[in-house]
Scaffold this active site. Structure first.
Site, PDB file in Angstrom:
ATOM      1  N   THR A   1      43.151  71.953  32.871  1.00 54.01           N
ATOM      2  CA  THR A   1      42.379  73.218  33.277  1.00 54.01           C
ATOM      3  C   THR A   1      43.136  74.415  32.918  1.00 54.01           C
ATOM      4  O   THR A   1      44.322  74.518  32.800  1.00 54.01           O
ATOM      5  CB  THR A   1      42.480  73.152  34.846  1.00 54.01           C
ATOM      6  OG1 THR A   1      41.473  71.991  35.276  1.00 54.01           O
ATOM      7  CG2 THR A   1      41.597  74.409  35.409  1.00 54.01           C
TER       8      THR A   1
ATOM      9  N   SER B   1      43.076  78.474  30.457  1.00 56.38           N
ATOM     10  CA  SER B   1      42.779  79.054  29.210  1.00 56.38           C
ATOM     11  C   SER B   1      43.381  78.621  28.016  1.00 56.38           C
ATOM     12  O   SER B   1      42.735  78.635  26.767  1.00 56.38           O
ATOM     13  CB  SER B   1      43.245  80.708  29.446  1.00 56.38           C
ATOM     14  OG  SER B   1      44.659  80.876  29.589  1.00 56.38           O
TER      15      SER B   1
ATOM     16  N   GLY C   1      47.678  72.487  30.342  1.00 51.17           N
ATOM     17  CA  GLY C   1      48.519  73.570  30.219  1.00 51.17           C
ATOM     18  C   GLY C   1      49.410  73.631  31.325  1.00 51.17           C
ATOM     19  O   GLY C   1      49.753  72.704  32.034  1.00 51.17           O
TER      20      GLY C   1
ATOM     21  N   ASP D   1      52.404  76.471  33.860  1.00 50.32           N
ATOM     22  CA  ASP D   1      52.815  77.754  34.061  1.00 50.32           C
ATOM     23  C   ASP D   1      54.332  78.013  33.912  1.00 50.32           C
ATOM     24  O   ASP D   1      54.621  79.212  33.460  1.00 50.32           O
ATOM     25  CB  ASP D   1      52.380  78.143  35.818  1.00 50.32           C
ATOM     26  CG  ASP D   1      50.855  77.824  35.885  1.00 50.32           C
ATOM     27  OD1 ASP D   1      50.469  78.500  35.256  1.00 50.32           O
ATOM     28  OD2 ASP D   1      50.661  77.050  37.028  1.00 50.32           O
TER      29      ASP D   1
ATOM     30  N   LYS E   1      52.945  73.668  37.774  1.00 50.88           N
ATOM     31  CA  LYS E   1      51.333  73.760  37.347  1.00 50.88           C
ATOM     32  C   LYS E   1      50.728  74.083  38.727  1.00 50.88           C
ATOM     33  O   LYS E   1      51.372  74.056  39.836  1.00 50.88           O
ATOM     34  CB  LYS E   1      50.822  72.511  36.888  1.00 50.88           C
ATOM     35  CG  LYS E   1      51.321  72.045  35.564  1.00 50.88           C
ATOM     36  CD  LYS E   1      50.749  70.873  35.119  1.00 50.88           C
ATOM     37  CE  LYS E   1      49.351  70.825  35.048  1.00 50.88           C
ATOM     38  NZ  LYS E   1      48.415  72.058  34.516  1.00 50.88           N
ATOM     39  N   GLY E   2      49.400  74.575  38.453  1.00 54.85           N
ATOM     40  CA  GLY E   2      48.442  74.681  39.632  1.00 54.85           C
ATOM     41  C   GLY E   2      48.243  76.302  39.813  1.00 54.85           C
ATOM     42  O   GLY E   2      47.606  76.845  40.631  1.00 54.85           O
ATOM     43  N   GLY E   3      48.886  77.147  38.868  1.00 55.68           N
ATOM     44  CA  GLY E   3      48.279  78.694  38.591  1.00 55.68           C
ATOM     45  C   GLY E   3      46.682  78.411  38.908  1.00 55.68           C
ATOM     46  O   GLY E   3      46.134  79.380  39.680  1.00 55.68           O
ATOM     47  N   GLY E   4      46.114  77.703  38.326  1.00 55.86           N
ATOM     48  CA  GLY E   4      44.705  77.728  38.419  1.00 55.86           C
ATOM     49  C   GLY E   4      43.988  76.609  39.865  1.00 55.86           C
ATOM     50  O   GLY E   4      42.765  76.848  39.807  1.00 55.86           O
TER      51      GLY E   4
ATOM     52  N   GLU F   1      44.906  67.468  38.373  1.00 56.45           N
ATOM     53  CA  GLU F   1      45.873  67.582  37.160  1.00 56.45           C
ATOM     54  C   GLU F   1      46.856  66.353  37.200  1.00 56.45           C
ATOM     55  O   GLU F   1      47.188  65.704  36.255  1.00 56.45           O
ATOM     56  CB  GLU F   1      46.296  68.830  36.973  1.00 56.45           C
ATOM     57  CG  GLU F   1      45.435  69.937  36.557  1.00 56.45           C
ATOM     58  CD  GLU F   1      45.776  71.130  36.494  1.00 56.45           C
ATOM     59  OE1 GLU F   1      45.179  72.123  35.905  1.00 56.45           O
ATOM     60  OE2 GLU F   1      46.887  71.496  36.976  1.00 56.45           O
TER      61      GLU F   1
HETATM   62  C1  5RP Z   1      45.883  75.108  36.600  1.00 60.81           C
HETATM   63  C2  5RP Z   1      47.202  74.928  35.637  1.00 60.81           C
HETATM   64  C3  5RP Z   1      47.270  75.310  34.312  1.00 60.81           C
HETATM   65  O1  5RP Z   1      47.169  74.525  33.266  1.00 60.81           O
HETATM   66  C4  5RP Z   1      48.208  76.653  34.279  1.00 60.81           C
HETATM   67  O2  5RP Z   1      47.764  77.496  35.118  1.00 60.81           O
HETATM   68  C5  5RP Z   1      48.006  76.925  32.748  1.00 60.81           C
HETATM   69  O3  5RP Z   1      46.662  78.066  32.610  1.00 60.81           O
HETATM   70  P1  5RP Z   1      46.751  78.603  31.362  1.00 60.81           P
HETATM   71  O4  5RP Z   1      46.498  77.912  30.213  1.00 60.81           O
HETATM   72  O5  5RP Z   1      45.459  79.769  31.689  1.00 60.81           O
HETATM   73  O6  5RP Z   1      47.930  79.940  31.153  1.00 60.81           O
HETATM   74  O7  5RP Z   1      48.161  74.242  36.132  1.00 60.81           O
HETATM   75  O8  5RP Z   1      46.161  74.395  38.004  1.00 60.81           O
END
Ligand code: 5RP
Length: 219
Positions: free
Chosen positions: A28, A30, A81, A83, A93-96, A102
């Site tokens: 998940t 960008s 992806g 963070d 991870k887990g910003g999203g 995941e």
């Molecule tokens: C979502 C995540 C993403 O992989 C992480 O936040 C990176 O996001 P991006 O590719 O938009 O920078 O862990 O839960």
């Protein structure tokens, strides 16, 4: 090279590691969105598992076929992806907010490939904060148990996860021993999972940015 260009380059590079017929875990965010777009352009003979509703929608839009995790025994590859990435390839991870799905999908994959722009590289995990998913039954109680492990601040996000659970962000400062902190978090009742992904589950990290393309782990 802007972060956006780097995300695009590295996201598309990961798609080249996917062969026709593979079972693919789709992360998940960008960066991995570029992987999904690239996969939709060329290889349609794939069986994919999505880690979020956002990814499910993006994958469907480009014509990828999706199944649930339980419909496949294992995955050949998962691409996601991150963070933060430290020198031992431990991840935040887990910003999203998709960390639980995941982690399940990454653990199902024979090869877990992480795609990041250079800005995600850190000496020690921690500055981003540690995302944590907890049951909605007692978020404050679980949050206090997290704080007792040394977090100076634990905040509750306004949006729930795709699983309907509450998301917290904990500020641990620099995390000297991610393995130990991960084990302590895992032991808290009501804590569903956390965003520390240990380097032992990561096979390859693809990086792009001002220093050019790099690969860590097995190429
Ligand atoms: C979502 C995540 C993403 O992989 C992480 O936040 C990176 O996001 P991006 O590719 O938009 O920078 O862990 O839960």
């Amino acid at each position: 090279v802007s972060d956006d260009d780097a995300k695009r380059a590295v996201g598309r590079r990961a798609a080249e590691m996917v062969r026709d017929g593979m079972r693919v875990g789709l992360g998940t965010g960008s960066t991995v969105t570029h992987t999904i777009t690239a996969l939709g352009e060329r290889a349609r003979d794939l069986t994919c598992v999505a880690t979020s509703i956002q990814t499910e929608t993006a994958a469907r839009r480009v014509g990828l076929s999706l199944v649930s995790p339980d419909e496949v025994d294992a995955l050949d590859i998962a691409i996601d992806g991150a963070d933060e990435v430290d020198p031992e390839l431990n991840l935040t991870k887990g910003g999203g907010g998709a960390l639980v799905r995941e982690k399940i999908v990454a653990a199902m994959a024979e090869r877990f490939v992480v795609v990041v722009d250079e800005s995600k590289l850190v000496g020690m995990l921690g500055p981003f904060g540690t995302p944590i998913e907890v049951l909605a039954f007692a978020p404050q109680t679980v949050g206090r148990a997290v704080a007792a492990l040394g977090a100076t601040r634990v905040t509750i996000r306004a949006e729930r996860s795709d699983n309907g659970n509450v998301l917290l962000d904990a500020a641990f400062g620099s995390i000297a021993n991610p393995t130990e902190l991960a084990a302590r978090l895992d032991a808290i009742p009501g804590l569903v999972d956390h965003g520390i992904f240990l380097g032992s589950m990561v096979d390859t990290v693809l990086i792009d940015g001002p220093s050019g393309p790099q690969v860590r782990g097995s190429g």
